[in-house]
Scaffold this active site. Structure first.
Site, PDB file in Angstrom:
ATOM      1  N   TYR A  10     -11.679  12.842  12.061  1.00 57.25           N
ATOM      2  CA  TYR A  10     -10.884  12.586  10.747  1.00 57.25           C
ATOM      3  C   TYR A  10      -9.611  14.106  10.464  1.00 57.25           C
ATOM      4  O   TYR A  10      -8.250  14.328  10.153  1.00 57.25           O
ATOM      5  CB  TYR A  10     -10.949  12.878   9.572  1.00 57.25           C
ATOM      6  N   THR A  19      -4.673  16.794   3.953  1.00 56.26           N
ATOM      7  CA  THR A  19      -6.348  16.775   3.195  1.00 56.26           C
ATOM      8  C   THR A  19      -7.313  18.151   3.279  1.00 56.26           C
ATOM      9  O   THR A  19      -6.846  18.845   3.876  1.00 56.26           O
ATOM     10  CB  THR A  19      -7.483  15.466   4.131  1.00 56.26           C
TER      11      THR A  19
END
Length: 328
Positions: free
Chosen positions: A167, A145
């Site tokens: 995250y 990501t």
């Protein structure tokens, strides 16, 4: 030709290569948003596809994943195996290629349940790596990501990584595990995806929430002043990039995978409200911890190495997502 996730919007002509026909591809997270699109595109390309998913709830209802899995079963006869990567005894990787799309995504939830992110993004990846070291597939694609870059993600893959959320930290840790264990052992590439949207988008994600709120006449919480921007990536463009990287990606390389348009939150809401022909009700609230300020994907490396070129404009892609959501 493979339909998109809900049978609406434009149809992409599937590229089928002789080298892909009959090859076995394992997709982890096959019942997820990106994973379910990956399965469709891979089947259209002629892969023999196997898919796994833990069907984890928490971030959003497990029923959404079950629904996607049931759709894949009815359309293609593919049964997604319920396998939790946290249980290494159940991992037996027998495939030519592996795409690791399984992860615990989401920003807010990572602050509330950081231990779950450590487990699902780090330990699960390590278990998969160890299983692959026993079976030695030809190629491994790790889906990561843009959140690994930090508050801004506007440069090349050589930019500093400085995550600002649990995250982002756990996804960067997973990347490092891949490099640590697989370097010079299994050919791999890491793909950093930028703000994927489209039909089947998770209900916790921004555009999904905006569409529902505007359509129902409910207020939208805008974190900060709404000037934060994103490079939005339509999901079919993302999965085509992932699968093209199987053959075209260089061993050990990291690639940004993103769309070509940068939009602020306010601009995106304006386009959504225009398509729905309804005025949004905006409620400005405090900025969120760990929210990126600006992302703009530099995809020149992916363009050079395997011809990556996003095709779907935001106006077209968001219309496809709106049509899917309001029809449900």
């Amino acid at each position: 030709m493979v339909k998109n996730a809900c049978g609406t919007g434009r149809q992409e002509k599937t590229k089928v290569r002789e080298s892909e026909m009959g090859k076995k591809l394992l997709v982890t997270g096959g019942a997820g948003f990106v994973g379910s699109w990956l399965v469709r595109e891979a089947i259209g390309r002629g892969y023999e596809v196997e898919a796994l998913d833990a069907f984890r709830g928490g971030l959003y209802p497990e029923s959404e994943k079950v629904r996607r899995a049931n759709t894949l079963s009815s359309e293609f006869g593919l049964e997604i195996q319920r396998v939790d990567l946290l249980d290494p005894d159940k991992l037996d990787v027998q495939a030519d290629f592996v795409v690791h799309a399984a992860a615990m995504p989401g920003l807010d939830y990572s602050w509330r349940e950081p231990s779950q992110y450590i487990a699902d993004n780090e330990m699960a990846t390590l278990n998969l790596i160890q299983a692959m070291l026993r079976s030695r597939p030809e190629r491994f694609i790790h889906v990561s990501t843009s959140s690994v870059y930090g508050i801004t993600a506007t440069g090349s893959e050589e930019s500093e990584t400085n995550p600002i959320s649990p995250y982002g930290y756990t996804k960067l840790a997973a990347e490092n595990l891949v490099k640590l264990y697989l370097e010079n052992k299994i050919s791999y590439s890491v793909l950093r995806l930028f703000s994927v949207y489209g039909p089947e988008q998770r209900p916790d994600m921004g555009y999904h929430k905006f569409i529902n709120a505007i359509n129902r006449g409910e207020p939208i919480n805008i974190f900060g002043d709404g000037s934060q921007s994103r490079t939005n990536t339509y999901v079919s463009d993302a999965v085509i990039g992932i699968l093209d990287a199987i053959e075209g990606g260089k061993p050990g390389a990291i690639y940004n995978i993103g769309g070509g348009e940068e939009l602020t939150v306010i601009d995106a809401i304006s386009q959504i409200s225009s398509y729905l022909d309804r005025q949004p009700i905006l409620n400005f609230v405090e900025e969120r911890r760990g929210d990126q300020r600006r992302t703009f994907a530099d995809v020149s490396r992916a363009q050079s190495d395997f011809g990556y070129s996003p095709k779907t404009s935001f106006s077209e892609g968001i219309q496809n997502q709106i049509d899917w959501q309001v029809r449900r």
